[in-house]
Design an enzyme around this catalytic site. Structure first.
Site, mmCIF file in Angstrom:
data_model
loop_
_atom_site.group_PDB
_atom_site.id
_atom_site.type_symbol
_atom_site.label_atom_id
_atom_site.label_comp_id
_atom_site.label_asym_id
_atom_site.label_seq_id
_atom_site.Cartn_x
_atom_site.Cartn_y
_atom_site.Cartn_z
ATOM 1 N NE ARG A 1 -5.771 -12.882 4.954
ATOM 2 C CZ ARG A 1 -6.578 -11.833 5.055
ATOM 3 N NH1 ARG A 1 -6.503 -10.838 4.166
ATOM 4 N NH2 ARG A 1 -7.459 -11.752 6.008
ATOM 5 C CD GLU B 1 -8.088 -9.523 -3.844
ATOM 6 O OE1 GLU B 1 -8.952 -9.304 -2.979
ATOM 7 O OE2 GLU B 1 -6.918 -9.864 -3.565
ATOM 8 N NE ARG C 1 -1.907 -5.943 7.147
ATOM 9 C CZ ARG C 1 -2.981 -6.571 6.699
ATOM 10 N NH1 ARG C 1 -3.511 -7.567 7.396
ATOM 11 N NH2 ARG C 1 -3.527 -6.226 5.539
ATOM 12 C CG HIS D 1 -4.691 -6.528 -0.410
ATOM 13 N ND1 HIS D 1 -5.898 -6.804 0.177
ATOM 14 C CD2 HIS D 1 -4.639 -7.291 -1.533
ATOM 15 C CE1 HIS D 1 -6.554 -7.681 -0.575
ATOM 16 N NE2 HIS D 1 -5.814 -7.992 -1.618
ATOM 17 C CB THR E 1 -6.998 -6.925 9.682
ATOM 18 O OG1 THR E 1 -7.348 -8.087 8.937
ATOM 19 C CG2 THR E 1 -7.448 -5.682 8.938
ATOM 20 C CG PHE F 1 -13.264 0.911 7.471
ATOM 21 C CD1 PHE F 1 -12.683 0.320 6.366
ATOM 22 C CD2 PHE F 1 -13.963 0.109 8.367
ATOM 23 C CE1 PHE F 1 -12.775 -1.055 6.146
ATOM 24 C CE2 PHE F 1 -14.065 -1.275 8.156
ATOM 25 C CZ PHE F 1 -13.469 -1.853 7.036
ATOM 26 C CG ASN G 1 -3.430 -2.671 7.141
ATOM 27 O OD1 ASN G 1 -3.398 -2.123 6.046
ATOM 28 N ND2 ASN G 1 -4.375 -3.513 7.484
ATOM 29 C CE1 TYR H 1 -8.972 -3.885 0.625
ATOM 30 C CE2 TYR H 1 -8.186 -1.809 -0.256
ATOM 31 C CZ TYR H 1 -7.958 -2.978 0.444
ATOM 32 O OH TYR H 1 -6.709 -3.242 0.969
ATOM 33 C CE LYS I 1 -3.749 -2.485 2.348
ATOM 34 N NZ LYS I 1 -4.574 -2.595 3.593
HETATM 35 P P1 GTP Z 1 -6.474 -6.413 3.171
HETATM 36 O O1 GTP Z 1 -5.388 -7.428 2.977
HETATM 37 O O2 GTP Z 1 -6.024 -4.987 2.962
HETATM 38 O O3 GTP Z 1 -7.730 -6.767 2.426
HETATM 39 O O4 GTP Z 1 -6.783 -6.503 4.732
HETATM 40 P P2 GTP Z 1 -7.545 -7.644 5.494
HETATM 41 O O5 GTP Z 1 -8.041 -8.701 4.558
HETATM 42 O O6 GTP Z 1 -6.640 -8.075 6.604
HETATM 43 O O7 GTP Z 1 -8.771 -6.842 6.111
HETATM 44 P P3 GTP Z 1 -10.161 -6.433 5.388
HETATM 45 O O8 GTP Z 1 -10.229 -7.004 4.016
HETATM 46 O O9 GTP Z 1 -11.243 -6.751 6.342
HETATM 47 O O10 GTP Z 1 -10.022 -4.845 5.309
HETATM 48 C C1 GTP Z 1 -9.342 -4.231 4.224
HETATM 49 C C2 GTP Z 1 -8.562 -3.050 4.740
HETATM 50 O O11 GTP Z 1 -9.453 -2.082 5.235
HETATM 51 C C3 GTP Z 1 -7.636 -3.361 5.923
HETATM 52 O O12 GTP Z 1 -6.373 -3.848 5.521
HETATM 53 C C4 GTP Z 1 -7.509 -1.995 6.566
HETATM 54 O O13 GTP Z 1 -6.535 -1.180 5.881
HETATM 55 C C5 GTP Z 1 -8.873 -1.397 6.319
HETATM 56 N N1 GTP Z 1 -9.719 -1.609 7.491
HETATM 57 C C6 GTP Z 1 -10.337 -2.755 7.880
HETATM 58 N N2 GTP Z 1 -11.031 -2.582 9.003
HETATM 59 C C7 GTP Z 1 -10.848 -1.281 9.343
HETATM 60 C C8 GTP Z 1 -11.317 -0.460 10.423
HETATM 61 O O14 GTP Z 1 -12.044 -0.913 11.308
HETATM 62 N N3 GTP Z 1 -10.912 0.855 10.403
HETATM 63 C C9 GTP Z 1 -10.098 1.365 9.438
HETATM 64 N N4 GTP Z 1 -9.757 2.653 9.501
HETATM 65 N N5 GTP Z 1 -9.654 0.627 8.421
HETATM 66 C C10 GTP Z 1 -10.017 -0.665 8.381
HETATM 67 MG MG MG Z 2 -9.116 -8.266 2.853
#
Ligand code: GTP
Ligand code: MG
Length: 148
Positions: free
Chosen positions: A85, A126, A102, A115, A91, A57, A112, A49, A9
């Protein structure tokens, strides 16, 4: 072989973590099958996304992803989606174990660093979205030293 989509990112790029992150996947024994460095448009980030579009968010997440260039990658190897992962970590960096990307390099969930696809099905979607031209074609000469 299984493939996953990994994206560094904009914060990971700005903080100079590109080499470190690529190195972790390389040293593990996964193979780089696609790589591009690009700025994405808002509509593209929203598509990537789309599953999160109802979340409070979501707007901030899209702003974050379009805030600078990202490194988009295809990585290949046995169980690479799940293991990828694990390499990335939870996350929320407050819960990510030390030793994960992370856990080692991030503090806040909204910054973070990286992705990774959460299932083989989302990985395929994707990869099709980010790499419509498909993966690069090569085989590592180290393969038999990594895989039994
Ligand atoms: P990705 O690998 O980026 O998809 O992350 P993930 O699979 O671990 O988490 P998810 O797909 O649920 O969320 C995608 C992204 O949204 C996360 O990596 C965060 O950057 C952001 N995100 C998720 N939950 C929150 C939240 O509660 N607050 C904020 N500010 N950002 C969030
Ligand atoms: Mg995700």
């Amino acid at each position: 072989a299984e493939q996953t989509f990994i994206m560094i990112k904009p914060d990971g790029v700005q903080r100079g973590l590109v080499g470190e992150i690529i190195s972790r996947f390389e040293k593990k024994g996964f193979y780089l099958k696609g790589l591009k460095f690009l700025n994405v448009e808002r509509a593209f980030a929203e598509k990537h996304y789309a599953d999160l579009s109802a979340k409070p968010f979501f707007g901030g997440l899209v702003e974050y992803i379009v805030s600078g260039p990202v490194v988009a990658m295809i990585w290949e190897g046995k169980n690479v989606v799940l293991t990828g992962r694990k390499i990335i970590g939870a996350t929320n960096p407050a819960q990510s174990e030390p030793g994960t990307i992370r856990g080692d390099f991030a503090v806040e969930i909204g910054r973070n660093v990286i992705h990774g696809s959460d299932s083989v099905d989302s990985a395929n979607k994707e990869i099709a979205l980010w790499f419509p031209e498909g993966p690069a074609n090569w085989q590592s000469s180290q393969h038999k030293w990594i895989y039994e």
